[in-house]
Scaffold this motif. Structure first.
Motif, mmCIF file in Angstrom:
data_model
loop_
_atom_site.group_PDB
_atom_site.id
_atom_site.type_symbol
_atom_site.label_atom_id
_atom_site.label_comp_id
_atom_site.label_asym_id
_atom_site.label_seq_id
_atom_site.Cartn_x
_atom_site.Cartn_y
_atom_site.Cartn_z
ATOM 1 N N ASN A 83 1.702 -2.526 -3.445
ATOM 2 C CA ASN A 83 0.381 -2.744 -4.071
ATOM 3 C C ASN A 83 0.426 -3.905 -5.070
ATOM 4 O O ASN A 83 -0.480 -4.734 -5.134
ATOM 5 C CB ASN A 83 -0.093 -1.474 -4.781
ATOM 6 N N ASP A 87 -1.706 -7.314 -4.928
ATOM 7 C CA ASP A 87 -2.597 -7.609 -6.062
ATOM 8 C C ASP A 87 -2.273 -8.967 -6.682
ATOM 9 O O ASP A 87 -3.167 -9.690 -7.134
ATOM 10 C CB ASP A 87 -2.461 -6.498 -7.114
ATOM 11 N N ALA A 115 -4.006 0.249 5.104
ATOM 12 C CA ALA A 115 -4.049 -1.225 5.051
ATOM 13 C C ALA A 115 -4.573 -1.586 3.666
ATOM 14 O O ALA A 115 -5.698 -1.237 3.319
ATOM 15 C CB ALA A 115 -4.970 -1.765 6.132
ATOM 16 N N VAL A 116 -3.726 -2.259 2.886
ATOM 17 C CA VAL A 116 -4.069 -2.556 1.483
ATOM 18 C C VAL A 116 -4.436 -4.037 1.367
ATOM 19 O O VAL A 116 -3.669 -4.908 1.783
ATOM 20 C CB VAL A 116 -2.870 -2.232 0.562
ATOM 21 N N PHE A 117 -5.599 -4.287 0.793
ATOM 22 C CA PHE A 117 -6.059 -5.676 0.634
ATOM 23 C C PHE A 117 -6.278 -6.000 -0.833
ATOM 24 O O PHE A 117 -6.582 -5.123 -1.638
ATOM 25 C CB PHE A 117 -7.389 -5.885 1.367
ATOM 26 N N GLY A 118 -6.178 -7.292 -1.149
ATOM 27 C CA GLY A 118 -6.514 -7.753 -2.488
ATOM 28 C C GLY A 118 -8.024 -7.897 -2.623
ATOM 29 O O GLY A 118 -8.744 -7.891 -1.616
#
Lengths: 352, 353
Positions: A83, A87, A115-118
């Motif tokens: 994360n 970030d 699915a981790v996005f900024g």
């Protein structure tokens, strides 16, 4: 035609130009700013995509395959680290895959993959990047598609050596500076005509030919020197200097002929400026093909400045040599002489 | 200073100024740029990779690929035209789908296709295209990815498409072009034609002339700023604050235009002056398009205090407390310019006399 009066007129024009702060100094301030902007802009192209991964191991063969396509998978030690990386902008996205993914799929479950996005990821790009997740999971499922692709690369393969935007812009800046002198040459003539000094000059031993030659040399010289300055200051001139200098000189000669034509069309300075803008916009169109390849149709290749922009682009970015570029030089020379002849004829008729 | 004389001069200028080249340029240029941005960012500057196809037979790929919003799709009649499009850079990838491809894929293969990759395309664009194409082929094969993908977005911002990011620059362009060019060209034109001397022989004073021209610039600048926002349907959640910002921006631009008009002697000088200041005036807008460049640099430019409030109000729904400091700085800049115009104008008036 005598060299003495020509030299005197050139000197007079340059002195008057630099005495006028708006005309003489400001354009050079603009030039310096362009050079500063060049050095501020990024010097490298970020070609690939970096994805952070945490959880289930991904087969090395898939990692290598995706790396070949420009997608680098980087394993993180924890979800928090993933994360943080997303970030901070180090990765375009993060994928958290359960370590027992395959076991759960084979037992009929639909496990959750994160699915981790900024916050700066655009909605359309999120949808694109989600496809990477699905691509990875599909391969992990072990159901490859039996599809074979025959690939062919068209044009020079620039993988790993893409042209940064700032380098694409410099030949375009040089072209812009050269083309702006069309207005300069036209104004030089029309201003003298409006003030009546042109008639006064022709009463002296100065011939019309000498007068036009002097104006042409002033315009060509200014255009050429400014363009050379910007290429030299940014280091672009180092690659293929002779070809670039030849191209810039031929481009500057184009300015003289077109400047004469615009001076013929204009009644006063304001109409000269208006016509110059129209001519400039037309001549600038081939430059869009360098900034945005494929934007303009092929018809843009009939515009004379295409040969100059093409020459500069290929000489600077693709190391093209004389054997590939001589045709551009010959065509430019013919166009230059044509416009010079036409412009001189039209101007003589107007001023006579 | 008489308000009625100022209004008379203003009325005259409102009737006659639209015929001048600089007036037309100040109005047309922002509108043309808005149109160009709208057209280009809907297509080639959208940031989306482009893929083209040649279909030899019936296939579902065309429908499936068009559902992918992150790709620009086009179809070609022949391989030659497809390859020409790839070579020109119009396409990042061209794909030829042979007859019977769908049936081959559904049977489990082998299926064959040819692809043509543009050598100058970025690897990340190729990666996005291949990911999209893989997804389409998986769907065509009747298979599915047996997971649920949960999307998590960190932070609380939502990124704007690049076309939308151009909006504050367009507003800045509209405001500065009208505010700078219109009063400056009106004053310089009167100087060149020597009608300024004639006007100052009447009860109208030089100061009244300059104020009237500045008002003209202010009105046009404000109107153009509002017009650009109307065309883009982007007033944000705080239109009152936005109008205040636009009014202050127009005041700054017209004061700057008045100063240029008072200082410069000829229209050609004005044209070169404007040309030379392009980067200084539009610097903050240009820098905002390149996030990798440190954005503190933009604060050095005076027009940052127009550009950033407009951006914050239209795109981030900022309130007065968010942009208050920038508006105060803008007010100081307006007052400073006005004082400079007053003193320089006095000096120049003596020269005309």
């Amino acid at each position: 035609m005598k060299a003495g009066p020509i030299g005197t007129l050139i000197k007079k024009d340059l002195i008057l130009l630099f005495r006028n702060k708006a005309l003489g100094i400001m354009p050079h301030v603009f030039l310096v700013l362009l050079i500063v902007i060049y050095f501020i802009m990024p010097s490298k192209v970020n070609e690939g995509l970096k994805l952070a991964v945490y959880g289930s191991a991904i087969p090395q063969i898939l990692i290598d395959e995706m790396a070949e396509e420009g997608v680098e998978l980087v394993y993180m030690n924890s979800e928090e680290e993933l994360n943080q990386g997303v970030d901070d902008g180090d990765f375009i996205m993060g994928i958290v895959i359960p370590s027992d993914l395959l076991h759960r799929i084979s037992s009929g479950e639909r496990p959750e993959v994160k699915a981790v996005f900024g916050s700066t990821t655009l909605p359309a790009m999120k949808k694109a990047e989600l496809k990477f997740v699905e691509q990875i999971v599909f391969v992990l499922q072990g159901e490859p598609l039996n599809i074979h692709t025959e690939e062919q690369i068209l044009g020079p393969d620039m993988t790993g050596r893409q042209i940064p935007m700032r380098d694409r812009l410099i030949p375009i800046f040089a072209l812009f500076i050269i083309l702006m002198e069309i207005m300069g040459v036209a104004i030089l003539i029309v201003e003298e005509h409006e003030r009546g000094t042109l008639s006064a000059l022709l009463v002296t031993s100065m011939s019309m030919g000498s007068l036009l030659t002097a104006k042409a040399i002033t315009g060509i010289g200014l255009a050429f020197l400014q363009a050379v300055l910007i290429l030299a200051a940014t280091g672009i001139l180092i690659s293929n200097p002779l070809i670039l200098l030849t191209g810039l000189l031929l481009g500057s000669m184009l300015v003289a002929g077109l400047g004469f034509l615009v001076a013929t069309l204009g009644r006063d300075i304001m109409t000269v400026i208006a016509w110059s803008v129209v001519v400039l916009l037309i001549l600038f169109m081939p430059a869009f093909n360098i900034l945005l390849p494929g934007v303009m149709s092929n018809w843009v290749n009939v515009i004379p400045s295409h040969y100059l922009t093409d020459l500069m682009h290929r000489a600077v970015h693709f190391d093209a040599r004389w054997t590939e570029l001589w045709k551009n030089c010959v065509i430019l020379l013919i166009i230059d002489l044509g416009f010079l002849a036409l412009g001189s004829f039209a101007l003589r008729r107007k001023l006579a | 200073m008489s308000a009625s004389r100022i209004l008379t001069i203003l009325g005259k200028d409102l009737v006659h100024s639209p015929k001048s080249f600089h007036f037309i340029q100040a109005v047309i240029t922002p509108l043309l740029c808005t149109l160009m941005v709208y057209m280009l960012f809907g297509s080639v500057l959208s940031g989306k990779p482009s893929i083209g196809f040649v279909f030899d037979g019936e296939t579902e790929i065309s429908d499936l690929i068009q559902k992918l919003e992150f790709l620009r799709f086009s179809e070609y009649e022949s391989i030659d035209t497809l390859k020409a499009a790839v070579l020109s850079g119009k396409l990042d990838l061209g794909v030829s789908i042979p007859t019977g491809f769908d049936q081959d894929v559904r049977k489990g293969g082998p299926a064959y296709l040819k692809s043509y990759i543009w050598g100058e395309s970025l690897m990340k664009d190729r990666a996005v295209i291949f990911a999209g194409l893989s997804d389409v082929l998986v769907e065509l094969a009747g298979k599915e990815v047996r997971v649920d993908v949960k999307t998590i977005t960190l932070g609380n911002g939502e990124s704007k498409p690049i076309g939308q990011r151009f909006l504050p620059l367009l507003v800045l362009l509209a405001i500065m072009m009208s505010g700078l060019l219109i009063p400056a060209s009106a004053i310089v034109d009167e100087k060149q034609r020597q009608t300024l001397t004639a006007v100052t022989v009447t009860p109208a004073s030089f100061e009244e002339v300059v104020v009237a021209k500045s008002l003209l610039g202010f009105i046009m600048s404000f109107v153009m700023g509002v017009l650009i926002l109307v065309l883009n349907n982007s007033f944000g959640a705080n239109p009152g604050l936005l109008f205040l910002t636009l009014a202050m921006a127009a005041a700054f631009a017209s004061a700057f235009g008045a100063l240029a008009g008072v200082l410069l002697k000829s229209l050609i000088g004005l044209t070169n002056f404007g040309k030379s200041l392009i980067l200084i005036i539009y610097g903050p807008g240009i820098l905002s398009l390149f996030p990798r460049i440190p954005q503190w640099i933009a604060k050095v430019f005076p027009t940052y205090y127009i550009f950033n409030p407009v951006l914050e109000v239209t795109q981030n729904n900022a309130g007065l407390t968010d942009i208050g400091i920038e508006l105060i700085i803008l007010a100081i800049l307006i007052m400073t310019l006005t004082v400079i115009v007053f003193f320089v104008g006095k000096h120049k008036k003596l020269q005309i006399a």
